[in-house]
Motif scaffolding. Sequence first.
Motif, PDB file in Angstrom:
ATOM      1  N   ARG A  70       0.830  -1.213   0.000  1.00  0.00           N
ATOM      2  CA  ARG A  70       0.000   0.000   0.000  1.00  0.00           C
ATOM      3  C   ARG A  70       0.865   1.264   0.000  1.00  0.00           C
ATOM      4  NH1 ARG A  70      -4.469  -2.345   4.169  1.00  0.00           N
ATOM      5  NH2 ARG A  70      -5.653  -3.529   2.626  1.00  0.00           N
ATOM      6  N   LYS A 124      -7.967  -6.650  -9.226  1.00  0.00           N
ATOM      7  CA  LYS A 124      -8.918  -6.863  -8.137  1.00  0.00           C
ATOM      8  C   LYS A 124      -8.291  -6.483  -6.790  1.00  0.00           C
ATOM      9  CE  LYS A 124     -12.150 -10.489  -6.796  1.00  0.00           C
ATOM     10  NZ  LYS A 124     -12.482 -11.902  -6.989  1.00  0.00           N
ATOM     11  N   ASN A 125      -7.051  -6.914  -6.555  1.00  0.00           N
ATOM     12  CA  ASN A 125      -6.355  -6.590  -5.305  1.00  0.00           C
ATOM     13  C   ASN A 125      -6.048  -5.104  -5.202  1.00  0.00           C
ATOM     14  OD1 ASN A 125      -6.399  -9.302  -4.607  1.00  0.00           O
ATOM     15  ND2 ASN A 125      -4.404  -9.689  -5.523  1.00  0.00           N
ATOM     16  N   THR A 156      -7.789  -2.707  -6.591  1.00  0.00           N
ATOM     17  CA  THR A 156      -9.072  -2.053  -6.346  1.00  0.00           C
ATOM     18  C   THR A 156      -9.446  -2.118  -4.870  1.00  0.00           C
ATOM     19  OG1 THR A 156      -9.814  -2.547  -8.594  1.00  0.00           O
ATOM     20  CG2 THR A 156     -11.523  -2.030  -6.978  1.00  0.00           C
ATOM     21  N   VAL A 157      -9.261  -3.272  -4.256  1.00  0.00           N
ATOM     22  CA  VAL A 157      -9.557  -3.430  -2.825  1.00  0.00           C
ATOM     23  C   VAL A 157      -8.681  -2.488  -2.003  1.00  0.00           C
ATOM     24  CG1 VAL A 157      -9.375  -5.029  -0.864  1.00  0.00           C
ATOM     25  CG2 VAL A 157     -10.438  -5.780  -3.000  1.00  0.00           C
ATOM     26  N   ASP A 158      -7.381  -2.424  -2.323  1.00  0.00           N
ATOM     27  CA  ASP A 158      -6.472  -1.543  -1.588  1.00  0.00           C
ATOM     28  C   ASP A 158      -6.829  -0.071  -1.788  1.00  0.00           C
ATOM     29  OD1 ASP A 158      -5.062  -3.606  -0.432  1.00  0.00           O
ATOM     30  OD2 ASP A 158      -3.317  -3.428  -1.762  1.00  0.00           O
ATOM     31  N   GLU A 204      -9.803   1.194  -2.444  1.00  0.00           N
ATOM     32  CA  GLU A 204     -11.022   1.470  -1.675  1.00  0.00           C
ATOM     33  C   GLU A 204     -10.710   1.630  -0.187  1.00  0.00           C
ATOM     34  OE1 GLU A 204     -14.185   2.232  -2.504  1.00  0.00           O
ATOM     35  OE2 GLU A 204     -13.419   2.290  -4.550  1.00  0.00           O
ATOM     36  N   TYR A 205      -9.849   0.777   0.334  1.00  0.00           N
ATOM     37  CA  TYR A 205      -9.479   0.872   1.745  1.00  0.00           C
ATOM     38  C   TYR A 205      -8.741   2.182   2.028  1.00  0.00           C
ATOM     39  CZ  TYR A 205      -7.428  -0.009   6.261  1.00  0.00           C
ATOM     40  OH  TYR A 205      -7.054   0.120   7.570  1.00  0.00           O
ATOM     41  N   GLU A 246     -11.144   4.967   2.111  1.00  0.00           N
ATOM     42  CA  GLU A 246     -11.931   4.968   3.354  1.00  0.00           C
ATOM     43  C   GLU A 246     -11.194   5.643   4.505  1.00  0.00           C
ATOM     44  OE1 GLU A 246     -13.472   1.227   4.760  1.00  0.00           O
ATOM     45  OE2 GLU A 246     -14.100   0.683   2.735  1.00  0.00           O
TER      46      GLU A 246
END
Length: 136
Positions: free
Chosen positions: A67, A94-95, A97-99, A101-102, A105
């Motif tokens: 990250r 996909k990974n 995108t998840v990172d 989004e986190y 947040e």
Amino acid sequence: MIFIAMYGGYGKMRVKKVKIGIKNLKEVLENAKDVMKKIERGEKVKKSRGIYFENLATFRRALTEKRLEMLHEIKEKHPSSVYELAQILDRDIKNVTVDIEYLKEIGLVEIRRTKEKRERVIPEVNYDAIELLVTV
């Protein structure tokens, strides 16, 4: 647990440095209480923004090497999409995108959406450094 604390000022703010710290909930609430008292007394409150983690373990889970590398690449290369960022990092979209989004947040990444031929999600980092504060 992660706490995002913003005191003073209004509207969107562009910061060059993001403060990240380790504070427990009691400390975060005490700081907020102090700010509210100053506001009630009519005192000026200096703009302050920070992202606080409850402990070092939570901090380490949130800001992994991958990250941190992602934040650096976004800042340096200004990818035009999450797909392009995934290619730069040589990681699965996909990974990534998840990172993204986190990180969005918790306030370390901003997302801009554009609809040229199709919608694109453009990640942005609007600061130059992360400052770590650990209270003792």
